[in-house]
Design a protein around this motif. Sequence first.
Motif, PDB file in Angstrom:
ATOM      1  N   ASP A   1      37.027  30.724  42.438  1.00 57.75           N
ATOM      2  CA  ASP A   1      37.564  29.848  41.397  1.00 57.75           C
ATOM      3  C   ASP A   1      38.967  30.283  40.990  1.00 57.75           C
ATOM      4  O   ASP A   1      39.638  29.592  40.224  1.00 57.75           O
ATOM      5  N   PHE A   2      39.410  31.441  41.515  1.00 60.54           N
ATOM      6  CA  PHE A   2      40.734  31.994  41.214  1.00 60.54           C
ATOM      7  C   PHE A   2      41.455  32.323  42.512  1.00 60.54           C
ATOM      8  O   PHE A   2      40.840  32.598  43.536  1.00 60.54           O
ATOM      9  N   SER A   3      42.786  32.297  42.455  1.00 57.20           N
ATOM     10  CA  SER A   3      43.611  32.721  43.571  1.00 57.20           C
ATOM     11  C   SER A   3      44.602  33.756  43.068  1.00 57.20           C
ATOM     12  O   SER A   3      45.357  33.461  42.128  1.00 57.20           O
ATOM     13  N   PRO A   4      44.604  34.969  43.640  1.00 58.03           N
ATOM     14  CA  PRO A   4      43.665  35.424  44.640  1.00 58.03           C
ATOM     15  C   PRO A   4      42.250  35.513  44.078  1.00 58.03           C
ATOM     16  O   PRO A   4      42.054  35.390  42.864  1.00 58.03           O
ATOM     17  N   LEU A   5      41.270  35.747  44.959  1.00 62.43           N
ATOM     18  CA  LEU A   5      39.874  35.850  44.553  1.00 62.43           C
ATOM     19  C   LEU A   5      39.704  36.911  43.469  1.00 62.43           C
ATOM     20  O   LEU A   5      40.408  37.930  43.475  1.00 62.43           O
ATOM     21  N   LEU A   6      38.761  36.682  42.551  1.00 64.09           N
ATOM     22  CA  LEU A   6      38.426  37.716  41.572  1.00 64.09           C
ATOM     23  C   LEU A   6      38.053  38.998  42.316  1.00 64.09           C
ATOM     24  O   LEU A   6      37.434  38.942  43.381  1.00 64.09           O
ATOM     25  N   PRO A   7      38.392  40.175  41.774  1.00 65.15           N
ATOM     26  CA  PRO A   7      38.191  41.443  42.485  1.00 65.15           C
ATOM     27  C   PRO A   7      36.749  41.965  42.380  1.00 65.15           C
ATOM     28  O   PRO A   7      36.503  43.088  41.936  1.00 65.15           O
ATOM     29  N   VAL A   8      35.803  41.175  42.803  1.00 67.20           N
ATOM     30  CA  VAL A   8      34.385  41.516  42.657  1.00 67.20           C
ATOM     31  C   VAL A   8      34.025  42.708  43.539  1.00 67.20           C
ATOM     32  O   VAL A   8      34.277  42.705  44.740  1.00 67.20           O
ATOM     33  N   GLY A   9      33.434  43.736  42.912  1.00 68.54           N
ATOM     34  CA  GLY A   9      32.940  44.893  43.646  1.00 68.54           C
ATOM     35  C   GLY A   9      34.002  45.840  44.166  1.00 68.54           C
ATOM     36  O   GLY A   9      33.706  46.729  44.945  1.00 68.54           O
ATOM     37  N   VAL A  10      35.243  45.671  43.729  1.00 68.58           N
ATOM     38  CA  VAL A  10      36.337  46.536  44.179  1.00 68.58           C
ATOM     39  C   VAL A  10      36.479  47.699  43.195  1.00 68.58           C
ATOM     40  O   VAL A  10      36.652  47.487  41.996  1.00 68.58           O
TER      41      VAL A  10
END
Length: 102
Positions: free
Chosen positions: A41-50
Motif C-alpha cells: 500500500d506504500f512505495s517503497p514497500l513498508l519495511p516489514v520484518g527488516v
Amino acid sequence: MASYSITIPGHININMQEGDSLTITFHGNDQFCINSGNASDFSPLLPVGVQQSNGNTWTGRAVVTNATVQYSHVPNGSQCGSGPGITGGVPGTIKIGSGTDC
C-alpha cells in the motif's frame, strides 16, 4: 500532500490519503510488523520484518486510495507474529482514505 510519522516502539493511529508521505522512526532495535493489510500500500514497500537500529528511518508514500494497515513490532531476532512485541500486543492503525482494503 500531507506528511505523517510514527515511532517504533509505538502504536498510534493515523488517517492519511493517497499520495501522503509516512515516516517511521525506530527508537530501538525492533522490526516493523503488519497484523493486517498490505506492505504494498506504500512505495517503497513498508519495511516489514527488516531488522532496524535506534535512529533508523523509513519514508514512503501511500499508493492506494483506500486501505487499512494494522501494525505492531517485535524485537530484532524475533519473527513478526511470534509474540506480543514491545507494545504488549496493542497495534496501531494506518488508515488511507476510507480505510477499506483494496
